[in-house]
Design a protein around this motif. Structure first.
Motif, mmCIF file in Angstrom:
data_model
loop_
_atom_site.group_PDB
_atom_site.id
_atom_site.type_symbol
_atom_site.label_atom_id
_atom_site.label_comp_id
_atom_site.label_asym_id
_atom_site.label_seq_id
_atom_site.Cartn_x
_atom_site.Cartn_y
_atom_site.Cartn_z
ATOM 1 N N PHE A 125 0.844 -1.186 0.000
ATOM 2 C CA PHE A 125 0.000 0.000 0.000
ATOM 3 C C PHE A 125 0.881 1.238 0.000
ATOM 4 O O PHE A 125 1.851 1.321 0.744
ATOM 5 N N SER A 126 0.527 2.203 -0.830
ATOM 6 C CA SER A 126 1.237 3.482 -0.844
ATOM 7 C C SER A 126 0.240 4.595 -1.133
ATOM 8 O O SER A 126 -0.871 4.336 -1.592
ATOM 9 N N GLY A 127 0.651 5.827 -0.872
ATOM 10 C CA GLY A 127 -0.214 6.969 -1.132
ATOM 11 C C GLY A 127 -1.378 7.071 -0.173
ATOM 12 O O GLY A 127 -2.420 7.616 -0.497
ATOM 13 N N MET A 128 -1.183 6.545 1.026
ATOM 14 C CA MET A 128 -2.282 6.535 1.978
ATOM 15 C C MET A 128 -2.504 7.913 2.583
ATOM 16 O O MET A 128 -1.558 8.655 2.787
ATOM 17 N N PRO A 129 -3.761 8.220 2.868
ATOM 18 C CA PRO A 129 -4.047 9.495 3.519
ATOM 19 C C PRO A 129 -3.510 9.480 4.946
ATOM 20 O O PRO A 129 -3.395 8.437 5.563
ATOM 21 N N GLY A 130 -3.203 10.644 5.446
ATOM 22 C CA GLY A 130 -2.726 10.732 6.824
ATOM 23 C C GLY A 130 -1.257 10.392 6.931
ATOM 24 O O GLY A 130 -0.565 10.226 5.931
ATOM 25 N N PRO A 131 -0.766 10.271 8.125
ATOM 26 C CA PRO A 131 0.663 10.067 8.343
ATOM 27 C C PRO A 131 1.100 8.610 8.278
ATOM 28 O O PRO A 131 1.929 8.174 9.035
ATOM 29 N N TRP A 132 0.511 7.821 7.377
ATOM 30 C CA TRP A 132 0.900 6.428 7.271
ATOM 31 C C TRP A 132 2.088 6.287 6.335
ATOM 32 O O TRP A 132 2.234 7.014 5.373
ATOM 33 N N LYS A 133 2.895 5.302 6.569
ATOM 34 C CA LYS A 133 4.011 4.990 5.686
ATOM 35 C C LYS A 133 3.576 3.889 4.728
ATOM 36 O O LYS A 133 2.544 3.262 4.914
ATOM 37 N N VAL A 134 4.390 3.635 3.716
ATOM 38 C CA VAL A 134 4.099 2.518 2.811
ATOM 39 C C VAL A 134 4.027 1.257 3.657
ATOM 40 O O VAL A 134 4.870 1.010 4.510
ATOM 41 N N GLN A 135 3.026 0.465 3.431
ATOM 42 C CA GLN A 135 2.768 -0.720 4.251
ATOM 43 C C GLN A 135 2.594 -1.944 3.352
ATOM 44 O O GLN A 135 2.389 -1.817 2.163
ATOM 45 N N GLN A 136 2.634 -3.104 3.959
ATOM 46 C CA GLN A 136 2.377 -4.332 3.211
ATOM 47 C C GLN A 136 1.742 -5.373 4.117
ATOM 48 O O GLN A 136 1.844 -5.292 5.334
ATOM 49 N N VAL A 137 1.081 -6.328 3.481
ATOM 50 C CA VAL A 137 0.445 -7.418 4.213
ATOM 51 C C VAL A 137 0.465 -8.660 3.331
ATOM 52 O O VAL A 137 0.323 -8.570 2.117
ATOM 53 N N GLY A 138 0.654 -9.796 3.954
ATOM 54 C CA GLY A 138 0.610 -11.062 3.237
ATOM 55 C C GLY A 138 -0.681 -11.796 3.544
ATOM 56 O O GLY A 138 -1.293 -11.602 4.590
#
Length: 175
Positions: A125-138
């Protein structure tokens, strides 16, 4: 300094991997565990429930998930959420995970990339609103994401994916 809890993870895939998915629905939690009227996402969740029901999906119950802590940030020693809330909408056809941003927030810039792995799928995941960083999930199962305005839905069942697309007049994200 902000401490962001590590994963967007299961909140987007909120209740999609319960053993009872795939065209089935488990029992609803007891009444005290259902979404409370004072939950910040209650109004949005009830609007989503109504929209789904008016399109023919039978909703059994709506309850918050345990993944809200995934969206907590610390600023100046105070914790607060970067989302309005999250919920699991249990239908007779299966579970729908939903994540809400406070209005007028939007998931319009959110990008999701899917990668097939030897164990299943990896979502970035990228480009998320708010102060989130690029994330991932399996995941061991493929997940379908629907985003619109201030919410994003997730399901892992092909039939429920098709029902959602028809009910909400929106296609799942292309990854």
């Amino acid at each position: 300094m902000r401490k962001i809890l590590p994963y967007l993870t299961v909140a987007l895939i909120l209740c999609g991997y319960a053993p009872r998915m795939y065209g089935q629905s488990g029992p609803c939690p007891p009444p005290r565990a259902l979404m409370a009227t004072d939950d910040p996402a209650y109004q949005d969740a009830m609007e989503m429930k109504t929209a789904l029901e008016s399109s023919g999906l039978e909703v059994r119950c709506v309850f918050p998930t345990k993944w809200g802590s995934q969206f907590m940030v610390w600023e100046h020693g105070v914790a607060h959420s970067t989302v309005e809330g999250e919920a699991c909408i249990r239908t007779v056809s299966g579970d729908i995970g939903v994540l809400f941003l406070p209005k007028p927030g939007s998931f319009s810039r959110l990008k999701i990339k899917e990668e097939r792995t030897h164990r299943g799928y990896l979502y970035r995941f990228s480009g998320m609103p708010g102060p989130w960083k690029v994330q991932q999930v399996g995941s061991t199962h493929r997940t379908y994401f629907f985003k619109n305005n201030n919410y994003i839905l997730s399901v892992s069942d092909d039939s429920l994916r098709d029902q959602l697309a028809a009910a909400l007049h929106v296609s799942p994200e292309r990854m």
